[in-house]
Design a protein around this motif. Structure first.
Motif, short mmCIF file in Angstrom:
data_model
loop_
_atom_site.label_atom_id
_atom_site.label_comp_id
_atom_site.label_asym_id
_atom_site.label_seq_id
_atom_site.Cartn_x
_atom_site.Cartn_y
_atom_site.Cartn_z
N HIS A 130 103.92 169.38 5.97
CA HIS A 130 104.36 168.16 6.66
C HIS A 130 105.57 168.54 7.50
O HIS A 130 106.59 169.00 6.97
N THR A 131 105.44 168.42 8.83
CA THR A 131 106.50 168.84 9.73
C THR A 131 106.83 167.74 10.75
O THR A 131 106.48 167.84 11.92
N PRO A 132 107.48 166.67 10.28
CA PRO A 132 107.87 165.61 11.22
C PRO A 132 108.90 166.14 12.22
O PRO A 132 109.53 167.16 12.00
N GLY A 147 98.52 182.66 12.17
CA GLY A 147 99.72 182.03 12.67
C GLY A 147 99.85 180.59 12.26
O GLY A 147 99.16 180.11 11.36
N ILE A 148 100.75 179.88 12.96
CA ILE A 148 101.09 178.49 12.65
C ILE A 148 100.74 177.63 13.86
O ILE A 148 101.16 177.92 14.98
N PHE A 149 100.01 176.55 13.61
CA PHE A 149 99.60 175.61 14.65
C PHE A 149 100.47 174.37 14.49
O PHE A 149 100.36 173.65 13.51
N THR A 150 101.36 174.14 15.47
CA THR A 150 102.43 173.16 15.31
C THR A 150 102.21 171.84 16.04
O THR A 150 103.06 170.95 15.93
N GLY A 151 101.14 171.71 16.78
CA GLY A 151 100.96 170.47 17.53
C GLY A 151 102.11 170.26 18.49
O GLY A 151 102.49 171.17 19.23
N ASP A 152 102.71 169.08 18.46
CA ASP A 152 103.79 168.75 19.39
C ASP A 152 105.18 168.83 18.78
O ASP A 152 106.13 168.25 19.31
N LEU A 153 105.32 169.56 17.67
CA LEU A 153 106.64 169.75 17.08
C LEU A 153 107.54 170.42 18.13
O LEU A 153 107.20 171.51 18.61
N SER A 170 111.84 170.92 9.65
CA SER A 170 110.47 171.39 9.87
C SER A 170 110.45 172.86 10.26
O SER A 170 109.67 173.65 9.72
N TRP A 171 111.31 173.27 11.19
CA TRP A 171 111.34 174.67 11.60
C TRP A 171 111.84 175.57 10.48
O TRP A 171 111.40 176.72 10.36
N SER A 172 112.73 175.07 9.66
CA SER A 172 113.19 175.84 8.51
C SER A 172 112.02 176.16 7.58
O SER A 172 111.87 177.29 7.10
N GLN A 173 111.15 175.16 7.34
CA GLN A 173 109.94 175.39 6.53
C GLN A 173 109.04 176.44 7.17
O GLN A 173 108.52 177.32 6.49
N LEU A 174 108.85 176.33 8.47
CA LEU A 174 107.94 177.24 9.17
C LEU A 174 108.46 178.68 9.15
O LEU A 174 107.69 179.62 9.04
#
Length: 192
Positions: A130-132, A147-153, A170-174
């Motif tokens: 969950h990356t609000p 890799g990581i697919f982030t949508g519009d983050l 969110s970026w810290s999690q990623l």
């Protein structure tokens, strides 16, 4: 594992190939199923080759043709957090003439960070986070080895977006994932 950007217009959509089948990440606006199938054909992909579909968030340019794709036999997998936003997303997209309301099969709801459920449902190693930051229903899809697919983050500290607490968390999690390649919903990818 192969990642193809099958996007059109200004939005990226990704087909992730794993063991001769595909996961489609995000879809186009209502009324663009023909564009999507045309793009897939350019890459030699038929809808029957796509077994699963996930969306990074429930905005029209990322989920507008989900139900049409589901009706062609592709299973939509959704994060538990996103479920809370489905009703309002469906309501807001009814303004589009060609929109088909998104229906979720309860078997296809998975919890964030659940690697075993992700593998069981999608058939590839990964999980969702969950990356609000762009929207409260946003998830990032981590495909191990791809890799990581982030949508519009939003990317942190971009000149047009100020960092905020949600984006920073969110970026810290990623960054704690083992993945370095980032595939955004718009624009070019980055390497962490």
């Amino acid at each position: 594992m192969n990642v193809l950007n099958v996007g059109y217009g200004s939005t990226n959509y990704y087909a992730v190939e794993y063991q001769e089948k595909y996961l489609l990440i995000d879809t186009g606006l209502p009324g663009t199923l023909g564009k999507m199938t045309s793009q897939l054909r350019k890459f030699g992909i038929q809808l029957k080759d796509i077994h699963h579909l996930m969306v990074t968030h429930l905005h029209p340019d990322h989920c507008g043709i989900v139900q049409e794709i589901q009706s062609m036999g592709v299973e939509l997998i959704i994060g538990r957090t996103q479920l809370d936003f489905l009703e309002s997303a469906n309501a807001s997209m009814r303004k589009f003439h060609d929109f088909k309301e998104i229906v979720i099969n309860p078997r296809n709801i998975i919890n964030e960070n659940d690697t075993s459920a992700f593998f069981e449902k999608v058939g590839m190693p990964g999980y969702i986070l969950h990356t609000p930051g762009h929207s409260d229903d946003s998830i990032s899809i981590v495909i191990e080895g791809a890799g990581i697919f982030t949508g519009d983050l939003p990317f942190q500290n971009q000149f047009f977006i100020e960092s905020n607490e949600k984006v920073d968390i969110s970026w810290s999690q990623l960054r704690r994932t083992n993945e370095k390649r980032v595939f955004p919903g718009h624009g070019k990818g980055i390497t962490l």
